[in-house]
Write a protein that holds these residues in place. Structure first.
Motif, PDB file in Angstrom:
ATOM      1  N   THR A  27      50.765  51.982  47.533  1.00  0.00           N
ATOM      2  CA  THR A  27      49.412  52.505  47.705  1.00  0.00           C
ATOM      3  C   THR A  27      48.397  51.665  46.948  1.00  0.00           C
ATOM      4  O   THR A  27      47.265  51.497  47.403  1.00  0.00           O
ATOM      5  N   SER A  28      48.795  51.110  45.811  1.00  0.00           N
ATOM      6  CA  SER A  28      47.907  50.202  45.079  1.00  0.00           C
ATOM      7  C   SER A  28      47.618  48.960  45.908  1.00  0.00           C
ATOM      8  O   SER A  28      46.475  48.493  45.980  1.00  0.00           O
ATOM      9  N   ALA A  29      48.651  48.408  46.536  1.00  0.00           N
ATOM     10  CA  ALA A  29      48.454  47.243  47.401  1.00  0.00           C
ATOM     11  C   ALA A  29      47.502  47.581  48.543  1.00  0.00           C
ATOM     12  O   ALA A  29      46.616  46.798  48.897  1.00  0.00           O
ATOM     13  N   LEU A  30      47.668  48.761  49.115  1.00  0.00           N
ATOM     14  CA  LEU A  30      46.836  49.203  50.237  1.00  0.00           C
ATOM     15  C   LEU A  30      45.367  49.334  49.825  1.00  0.00           C
ATOM     16  O   LEU A  30      44.463  48.993  50.592  1.00  0.00           O
ATOM     17  N   CYS A  31      45.127  49.806  48.613  1.00  0.00           N
ATOM     18  CA  CYS A  31      43.765  50.145  48.178  1.00  0.00           C
ATOM     19  C   CYS A  31      43.136  49.091  47.274  1.00  0.00           C
ATOM     20  O   CYS A  31      41.990  49.274  46.830  1.00  0.00           O
ATOM     21  N   HIS A  32      43.825  47.999  47.010  1.00  0.00           N
ATOM     22  CA  HIS A  32      43.426  47.119  45.902  1.00  0.00           C
ATOM     23  C   HIS A  32      42.090  46.414  46.096  1.00  0.00           C
ATOM     24  O   HIS A  32      41.508  45.925  45.128  1.00  0.00           O
ATOM     25  N   ASP A  33      41.580  46.319  47.320  1.00  0.00           N
ATOM     26  CA  ASP A  33      40.295  45.640  47.554  1.00  0.00           C
ATOM     27  C   ASP A  33      39.321  46.510  48.350  1.00  0.00           C
ATOM     28  O   ASP A  33      38.425  45.992  49.026  1.00  0.00           O
ATOM     29  N   LEU A  34      39.450  47.817  48.283  1.00  0.00           N
ATOM     30  CA  LEU A  34      38.585  48.716  49.042  1.00  0.00           C
ATOM     31  C   LEU A  34      37.105  48.435  48.784  1.00  0.00           C
ATOM     32  O   LEU A  34      36.670  48.290  47.638  1.00  0.00           O
ATOM     33  N   ASP A  35      36.343  48.341  49.869  1.00  0.00           N
ATOM     34  CA  ASP A  35      34.895  48.128  49.818  1.00  0.00           C
ATOM     35  C   ASP A  35      34.517  46.849  49.085  1.00  0.00           C
ATOM     36  O   ASP A  35      33.479  46.782  48.424  1.00  0.00           O
ATOM     37  N   HIS A  36      35.353  45.826  49.198  1.00  0.00           N
ATOM     38  CA  HIS A  36      35.019  44.521  48.596  1.00  0.00           C
ATOM     39  C   HIS A  36      33.794  43.948  49.303  1.00  0.00           C
ATOM     40  O   HIS A  36      33.750  43.886  50.526  1.00  0.00           O
ATOM     41  N   PRO A  37      32.774  43.525  48.553  1.00  0.00           N
ATOM     42  CA  PRO A  37      31.542  43.049  49.186  1.00  0.00           C
ATOM     43  C   PRO A  37      31.561  41.574  49.584  1.00  0.00           C
ATOM     44  O   PRO A  37      30.599  41.080  50.180  1.00  0.00           O
ATOM     45  N   GLY A  38      32.646  40.850  49.230  1.00  0.00           N
ATOM     46  CA  GLY A  38      32.709  39.426  49.549  1.00  0.00           C
ATOM     47  C   GLY A  38      32.144  38.532  48.469  1.00  0.00           C
ATOM     48  O   GLY A  38      32.084  37.307  48.647  1.00  0.00           O
ATOM     49  N   TYR A  39      31.739  39.094  47.339  1.00  0.00           N
ATOM     50  CA  TYR A  39      31.213  38.335  46.196  1.00  0.00           C
ATOM     51  C   TYR A  39      32.000  38.771  44.963  1.00  0.00           C
ATOM     52  O   TYR A  39      32.097  39.969  44.679  1.00  0.00           O
ATOM     53  N   ASN A  40      32.549  37.797  44.217  1.00  0.00           N
ATOM     54  CA  ASN A  40      33.502  38.132  43.171  1.00  0.00           C
ATOM     55  C   ASN A  40      32.846  38.692  41.902  1.00  0.00           C
ATOM     56  O   ASN A  40      31.628  38.870  41.830  1.00  0.00           O
ATOM     57  N   ASN A  41      33.688  38.953  40.898  1.00  0.00           N
ATOM     58  CA  ASN A  41      33.194  39.559  39.661  1.00  0.00           C
ATOM     59  C   ASN A  41      32.181  38.679  38.941  1.00  0.00           C
ATOM     60  O   ASN A  41      31.230  39.187  38.337  1.00  0.00           O
ATOM     61  N   VAL A  42      32.407  37.384  38.973  1.00  0.00           N
ATOM     62  CA  VAL A  42      31.468  36.476  38.294  1.00  0.00           C
ATOM     63  C   VAL A  42      30.080  36.619  38.897  1.00  0.00           C
ATOM     64  O   VAL A  42      29.067  36.681  38.180  1.00  0.00           O
ATOM     65  N   PHE A  43      30.018  36.686  40.219  1.00  0.00           N
ATOM     66  CA  PHE A  43      28.727  36.891  40.878  1.00  0.00           C
ATOM     67  C   PHE A  43      28.132  38.230  40.467  1.00  0.00           C
ATOM     68  O   PHE A  43      26.935  38.324  40.168  1.00  0.00           O
ATOM     69  N   GLN A  44      28.958  39.287  40.503  1.00  0.00           N
ATOM     70  CA  GLN A  44      28.454  40.625  40.154  1.00  0.00           C
ATOM     71  C   GLN A  44      27.805  40.612  38.772  1.00  0.00           C
ATOM     72  O   GLN A  44      26.718  41.175  38.568  1.00  0.00           O
ATOM     73  N   ILE A  45      28.470  39.966  37.828  1.00  0.00           N
ATOM     74  CA  ILE A  45      27.984  39.947  36.443  1.00  0.00           C
ATOM     75  C   ILE A  45      26.746  39.069  36.312  1.00  0.00           C
ATOM     76  O   ILE A  45      25.743  39.468  35.703  1.00  0.00           O
ATOM     77  N   ASN A  46      26.795  37.873  36.896  1.00  0.00           N
ATOM     78  CA  ASN A  46      25.640  36.962  36.786  1.00  0.00           C
ATOM     79  C   ASN A  46      24.408  37.511  37.502  1.00  0.00           C
ATOM     80  O   ASN A  46      23.278  37.308  37.046  1.00  0.00           O
TER      81      ASN A  46
END
Length: 510
Positions: free
Chosen positions: A275-294
């Motif tokens: 279930t973790s594998a199934l849900c691991h990227d739910l609602d990913h916006p296509g921009y990684n954590n570095v982008f989110q933070i910057n």
């Protein structure tokens, strides 16, 4: 008009299909569907002489009787084994009524929901009879399209989702063959050969074949609602989409069988990992954590710059399960729920690559003395298994893996283009002006994949053949490409210099 002749074997009989080169894909499929005596909701597969899956379309290559294709029906519906026609008709009419009401008022009336519930309850009772239980049946496997359909701009996202839902529910009682079930347990499984609704059916197979429904009292309709909502909460972006989710889950499923984890860890931990594998990227916006933070996005602010995406994926997963009709954990005890929730949070947060070295070093330190009865050891292993599944594309055959690299680079380039427009820092490995396909892979394989896969193989030697050796071959392949590319650049540069030299000499003579 050119006529194309296709020879194929179906149900032990050599058949011949003849059609015009400009006919539609639907017409070609109808020909094969009729030959297989298949219904409109059956999944068909067409195989080449070497066992590869072919796309049933007007582009099929003509062949001779000595090089015939093999046509199979991947699944058959319950009507063929005794499910009453009246019940099937009632379900179809309810789905049709629901779709019409959705189009008119945007929501399903309570009376329709009640009718659906009653029909599905009655169907479950029928399926509990052993000779009617779909989990006891193994039907023939078939063909489908080899590439995903692009989403139509004429349909809204909601309409597209409802189309997938209807197709999934129509197919959900189909019986996947033993051959496909066994192939589903291997890293060589080709995700590109399956449509979205078909992948939902295969995810249902994973949960049922691991006996999760019985062990955790999960109702089939609740599982189906959960899987469909997971599908809906993956965005239509180049890489971190529902197909990626399916691939990661399928790899995890394969690893569970290949390593015989069923005999080494509890079933509840298997449920956590799958279930973790199934849900691991739910609602990913296509921009990684570095982008989110910057960029100081809402996610980065909400989670204080600490794994904002992974925290969001977890929150979305449990948001889906907060709805009773989607809550696959609703019949568990409080302790079981806490165990699964804690395990899923740990596993999904572990997919943040910023924590890669930390988790790998921890696993390396315990690997020589690993003990499956040690709680800490087991929790680290579960993280490692999800991580391996998440970044396992290069362990797959090149024909499956390489298109994923194109998707990943597209997503990377989209992010770096946005970062340039916003004046944000750009990572070299995402910059379309600085990276090539070979260079993007050689470092990643050498410094991330190989160390990780080598360590997991020490604990499970059987994985060397299945995931470590393919990754080594991928490194050789991309290293050769990178060397060839550099050599070509050097030759071109040398040619330019020689040309400039000749031009200078000519100028001096003049």
């Amino acid at each position: 008009m050119t006529t194309k002749i296709i020879h194929f074997m179906v149900n032990g009989t050599l058949e011949k299909a003849e059609f015009e080169a400009d006919c539609s894909a639907a017409d070609v499929k109808d020909v094969f569907r009729a030959a297989a005596e298949a219904g409109p909701h059956h999944i068909l597969k067409l195989y080449s002489v070497d066992g590869g899956v072919l796309n049933i379309s007007p582009l099929l290559e003509a062949n001779g009787e000595d090089s015939y294709y093999r046509l199979e029906v991947v699944a058959s519906d319950l009507k063929s084994v005794g499910m009453p026609n009246e019940l099937d008709t009632m379900e179809h009419r309810l789905h049709h009524l629901e779709s019409r009401v959705m189009e008119d008022v945007g929501q399903t009336p309570e009376v329709v929901c009640d009718l659906k519930s009653q029909v599905e309850s009655f169907k479950r009772k029928l399926e509990s009879v052993k000779h009617l239980s779909w989990m006891e049946l193994f039907k023939e496997d078939g063909d489908h399209q080899s590439s995903p359909k692009p989403r139509s701009s004429l349909l809204s996202v909601q309409e597209e989702h409802q189309q997938v839902r209807r197709k999934f529910l129509n197919m959900s009682s189909l019986q996947v063959t033993e051959e496909v079930r066994e192939h589903l347990k291997t890293p060589t499984f080709d995700n590109w050969q399956w449509e979205e609704a078909e992948m939902l059916v295969l995810l249902q197979v994973m949960f049922t074949d691991l006996d999760f429904l019985t062990a955790f009292h999960i109702q089939l309709d609740v599982l189906q609602n959960f899987l469909f909502q997971v599908f809906c909460h993956y965005n239509n972006i180049p890489f971190h989409n529902f197909r990626h989710c399916f691939c990661v889950t399928q790899m995890m499923y394969g690893l569970i069988w290949l390593t015989d984890l069923k005999s080494k860890v509890s079933r509840i931990d298997l449920l956590v990992m799958l279930t973790s594998a199934l849900c691991h990227d739910l609602d990913h916006p296509g921009y990684n954590n570095v982008f989110q933070i910057n960029a100081q996005t809402d996610l980065a602010l909400r989670y204080n710059d600490i794994s904002p995406l992974e925290n969001h994926h977890c929150a979305v997963a449990f948001g889906i399960m907060s709805e009773p009709e989607c809550n696959i954990l609703k019949n568990l005890s409080s302790d079981q729920y806490k165990h699964i929730r804690g395990g899923m949070i740990r596993c999904i947060l572990a997919t943040d690559m910023a924590r890669h070295n930390e988790i790998l070093h921890k696993f390396k330190s315990i690997q020589p003395v690993f003990n499956f009865t040690n709680k800490e050891h087991k929790e680290v292993l579960m993280k490692i298994m999800v991580k391996v599944s998440d970044i396992s594309n290069e362990a797959r055959p090149m024909a499956v893996a390489e298109p994923w690299l194109d998707c990943l680079l597209q997503e990377f380039f989209n992010q770096s283009d946005t970062e340039k427009l916003k004046g944000l820092p750009v990572a070299p490995f995402m910059d379309r002006d600085k990276v090539s396909k070979p260079s993007s892979q050689t470092g990643f394989i050498r410094f991330v994949l190989l160390p990780l896969f080598t360590e997991i193989t020490k604990l499970f030697p059987c994985l060397e053949e299945h995931i470590l050796e393919p990754v080594r071959r991928a490194l050789d392949f991309y290293s050769d490409l990178e060397r060839a590319g550099k050599q070509q650049q050097e030759e071109e540069k040398q040619g330019e210099q020689e040309e400039q030299g000749r031009s200078s000499a000519g100028g001096a003579v003049l």
